[in-house]
Design a protein around this motif. Structure first.
Motif, short mmCIF file in Angstrom:
data_model
loop_
_atom_site.label_atom_id
_atom_site.label_comp_id
_atom_site.label_asym_id
_atom_site.label_seq_id
_atom_site.Cartn_x
_atom_site.Cartn_y
_atom_site.Cartn_z
N SER A 55 0.83 -1.20 0.00
CA SER A 55 0.00 0.00 0.00
C SER A 55 0.87 1.25 0.00
O SER A 55 2.03 1.22 0.40
CB SER A 55 -0.93 0.00 1.21
N THR A 57 0.49 5.50 1.04
CA THR A 57 -0.30 6.57 1.65
C THR A 57 0.48 7.86 1.49
O THR A 57 1.68 7.90 1.77
CB THR A 57 -0.56 6.29 3.14
N ASP A 59 0.60 11.86 2.59
CA ASP A 59 0.12 12.88 3.52
C ASP A 59 0.84 14.17 3.20
O ASP A 59 2.07 14.22 3.23
CB ASP A 59 0.38 12.44 4.96
N ASN A 144 -4.98 13.67 2.60
CA ASN A 144 -4.43 12.32 2.68
C ASN A 144 -4.99 11.48 1.54
O ASN A 144 -6.18 11.54 1.25
CB ASN A 144 -4.82 11.65 4.01
N ALA A 146 -4.68 7.37 -0.12
CA ALA A 146 -4.18 6.01 0.11
C ALA A 146 -4.54 5.14 -1.07
O ALA A 146 -5.56 5.37 -1.75
CB ALA A 146 -4.79 5.44 1.39
#
Length: 152
Positions: A55, A57, A59, A144, A146
């Motif tokens: 994964s 992510t 930010d 954010n 993801a």
């Protein structure tokens, strides 16, 4: 050892990562992120147990963008302290084990291993400066993001 089908799958994962990071407007991290994911997935396939998941992510804060990369499997956690101790020992330079994690260490701002009830996640962080639009807002406007990466 990773078979040809898995290697082909890793090639497609690198392409997915490059496209995702371009979509998030952080394409400058794509080469390093693709190499890190490849190394972490290779380790998960060699030393871990299924299921293997990856994964990303992203930010974005006022002054920087942090990309978090995670590869999880159901195997036991990695003893990062022991691994780094081996790297510091003179004979550790001769070891063929752990070279991929040396690349992860060199390319990432930080990395580690997070044990879980059923396995663990090896993670790495990459940073870049945030860019702003003329309006003063971050770009892209989402704070954010993801993405789960399909693993072969």
């Amino acid at each position: 050892m990773i078979d040809d089908a898995a290697m082909s799958g890793l090639h497609s994962v690198r392409g997915i990562i490059r496209r995702q990071l371009r979509d998030w407007d952080i394409g400058e991290l794509a080469d390093d992120a693709a190499l890190i994911v490849t190394e972490l997935l290779g380790n998960a396939f060699r030393h871990g147990r299924p299921p293997v998941r990856a994964s990303l992510t992203c930010d974005e804060s006022a002054d920087r963008t942090v990309l978090w990369i995670g590869v999880s499997d159901a195997g036991p956690a990695v003893d990062i302290g022991l691994l780094r101790a081996k790297w510091r020992h003179p004979s550790g330079c001769l070891s063929t084990d752990g070279r991929g994690l040396r690349l992860v260490d060199a390319l990432s701002r930080s990395w580690g291993d997070q044990p879980a009830v059923c396995g663990h996640t090896v993670w790495a962080e990459l940073h870049c400066e945030s860019r702003r639009h003329e309006s003063g807002r971050r770009h892209p406007p989402e704070k954010n993001r993801a993405s789960a990466i399909p693993v072969p």
